[in-house]
Scaffold this motif. Structure first.
Motif, short mmCIF file in Angstrom:
data_model
loop_
_atom_site.label_atom_id
_atom_site.label_comp_id
_atom_site.label_asym_id
_atom_site.label_seq_id
_atom_site.Cartn_x
_atom_site.Cartn_y
_atom_site.Cartn_z
N LEU A 37 -7.16 -8.91 -9.08
CA LEU A 37 -5.86 -8.26 -9.19
C LEU A 37 -5.13 -8.32 -7.84
O LEU A 37 -3.94 -8.64 -7.78
CB LEU A 37 -6.02 -6.81 -9.66
CG LEU A 37 -4.73 -6.03 -9.88
CD1 LEU A 37 -3.91 -6.61 -11.04
CD2 LEU A 37 -5.07 -4.55 -10.17
N ASP A 40 -4.18 -12.11 -7.11
CA ASP A 40 -3.12 -12.62 -7.98
C ASP A 40 -1.75 -12.04 -7.67
O ASP A 40 -0.73 -12.65 -7.97
CB ASP A 40 -3.45 -12.36 -9.45
CG ASP A 40 -4.61 -13.21 -9.96
OD1 ASP A 40 -5.13 -14.05 -9.20
OD2 ASP A 40 -4.99 -13.02 -11.13
N ASN A 41 -1.73 -10.85 -7.07
CA ASN A 41 -0.45 -10.18 -6.80
C ASN A 41 -0.11 -10.11 -5.32
O ASN A 41 0.93 -9.53 -4.96
CB ASN A 41 -0.47 -8.78 -7.40
CG ASN A 41 -0.39 -8.82 -8.91
OD1 ASN A 41 0.67 -9.01 -9.47
ND2 ASN A 41 -1.53 -8.68 -9.57
N TYR A 55 -3.43 2.61 -13.54
CA TYR A 55 -3.62 1.98 -14.85
C TYR A 55 -4.48 2.88 -15.74
O TYR A 55 -4.18 3.09 -16.92
CB TYR A 55 -4.26 0.59 -14.68
CG TYR A 55 -4.71 -0.06 -15.96
CD1 TYR A 55 -3.80 -0.34 -16.99
CD2 TYR A 55 -6.04 -0.43 -16.15
CE1 TYR A 55 -4.22 -0.94 -18.17
CE2 TYR A 55 -6.45 -1.05 -17.31
CZ TYR A 55 -5.55 -1.30 -18.32
OH TYR A 55 -5.96 -1.90 -19.49
N ASP A 73 5.70 -1.64 -13.32
CA ASP A 73 5.41 -3.06 -13.18
C ASP A 73 4.00 -3.28 -12.62
O ASP A 73 3.26 -4.12 -13.11
CB ASP A 73 6.45 -3.75 -12.30
CG ASP A 73 6.20 -5.25 -12.22
OD1 ASP A 73 6.32 -5.92 -13.26
OD2 ASP A 73 5.86 -5.73 -11.13
N ALA A 74 3.62 -2.53 -11.60
CA ALA A 74 2.29 -2.70 -11.00
C ALA A 74 1.20 -2.41 -12.03
O ALA A 74 0.24 -3.17 -12.17
CB ALA A 74 2.14 -1.80 -9.78
N ASP A 76 1.52 -2.57 -15.21
CA ASP A 76 1.59 -3.63 -16.21
C ASP A 76 0.83 -4.87 -15.75
O ASP A 76 0.21 -5.57 -16.55
CB ASP A 76 3.06 -3.97 -16.51
CG ASP A 76 3.26 -4.65 -17.84
OD1 ASP A 76 2.50 -4.35 -18.81
OD2 ASP A 76 4.18 -5.48 -17.95
N GLN A 77 0.84 -5.16 -14.45
CA GLN A 77 0.08 -6.30 -13.93
C GLN A 77 -1.41 -6.08 -14.15
O GLN A 77 -2.14 -7.00 -14.53
CB GLN A 77 0.38 -6.53 -12.45
CG GLN A 77 1.80 -6.98 -12.18
CD GLN A 77 2.21 -8.15 -13.04
OE1 GLN A 77 1.56 -9.19 -13.06
NE2 GLN A 77 3.30 -7.98 -13.78
N HIS A 80 -2.01 -6.54 -17.94
CA HIS A 80 -2.01 -7.96 -18.31
C HIS A 80 -3.33 -8.62 -17.93
O HIS A 80 -3.90 -9.37 -18.73
CB HIS A 80 -0.87 -8.70 -17.62
CG HIS A 80 0.48 -8.42 -18.18
ND1 HIS A 80 1.58 -9.17 -17.85
CD2 HIS A 80 0.92 -7.48 -19.06
CE1 HIS A 80 2.64 -8.70 -18.50
NE2 HIS A 80 2.26 -7.68 -19.23
N LEU A 81 -3.78 -8.37 -16.71
CA LEU A 81 -5.03 -8.98 -16.27
C LEU A 81 -6.20 -8.46 -17.11
O LEU A 81 -7.07 -9.23 -17.52
CB LEU A 81 -5.27 -8.72 -14.78
CG LEU A 81 -6.52 -9.38 -14.19
CD1 LEU A 81 -6.51 -10.90 -14.39
CD2 LEU A 81 -6.63 -9.04 -12.71
N ARG A 156 8.78 -13.71 -10.01
CA ARG A 156 7.52 -13.89 -9.30
C ARG A 156 7.53 -15.30 -8.71
O ARG A 156 7.79 -16.26 -9.41
CB ARG A 156 6.35 -13.68 -10.23
CG ARG A 156 6.36 -12.28 -10.82
CD ARG A 156 5.05 -11.92 -11.46
NE ARG A 156 5.18 -10.72 -12.25
CZ ARG A 156 5.26 -9.49 -11.77
NH1 ARG A 156 5.20 -9.30 -10.48
NH2 ARG A 156 5.37 -8.46 -12.57
#
Length: 188
Positions: A37, A40-41, A55, A73-74, A76-77, A80-81, A156
């Motif tokens: 995580l 990727d971000n 989360y 948004d954070a 949600d990332q 998603h992962l 992104r």
């Protein structure tokens, strides 16, 4: 604080008791979920850990409040992962931790959907404060206006594909460019 929400996030609530110790993904992975995580971000490990905690709080709300919730948004990332860890998500997390499925539904677009998600996100922020006794951290949970009006305009960008200059660095660069132009004009 309403009676319903005052007891939601106590350590003995069954959903919170299952969520708190929960670690996403296989324990023996060379690249654990939190590190992936972060990678990727472009986040630090500490920031990724904070996002994972938020989360979990979001998932707690999704499983316990009486309205639909919308993540930051954070968060949600992280969601998603987590969904890409499909066996963990659908075979362990949803049935054993949340006790119910938690589907991710993207917007269909349009003004009505934007309004619905705006209201849903604002309700999520209110429910968060009721359940956890404090507002969510603003750096991870921005206002509804920022989350749903301003942030969707962002893109992104992978650093290998573009030169990324932070806004805080632009003003000194402009000043330097202006100084060079003046010197050039005066002496050439």
């Amino acid at each position: 604080m309403s009676e319903t929400h005052s007891l939601l996030a106590t350590p003995d609530h069954p959903v919170w008791a299952a969520l708190s110790p929960y670690i996403i993904g296989p324990q023996d992975a060379d690249l654990p979920f939190a590190e992936r995580l972060a990678r990727d971000n472009g986040w630090t490990g500490a920031h990724a850990q904070r996002v994972i905690e938020e989360y979990k709080r979001f998932c707690f709300l999704a499983a316990t409040v009486d309205h639909q919730v919308t993540p930051s948004d954070a968060v949600d990332q992280a969601w998603h992962l987590h969904l890409t860890y499909s066996r963990d998500y659908w075979e362990r997390f949803c049935p054993e931790v949340l006790g119910r499925p938690l589907h991710h539904g993207p917007t269909a677009g349009g003004g009505a959907e934007q309004h619905r998600y705006f209201e849903q996100y604002a309700d999520t922020l209110k429910s968060y404060e009721q359940a956890f006794g404090a507002p969510p951290p603003a750096d991870l949970w921005p206002s509804a206006a920022r989350r749903l009006i301003d942030d969707p305009r962002a893109r992104r960008v992978h650093p290998r594909d573009a030169l990324i200059i932070p806004r805080r660095a632009v003003r000194p660069l402009l000043w330097l460019a202006g100084a060079i132009a003046v010197v050039h004009f005066l002496y050439w």
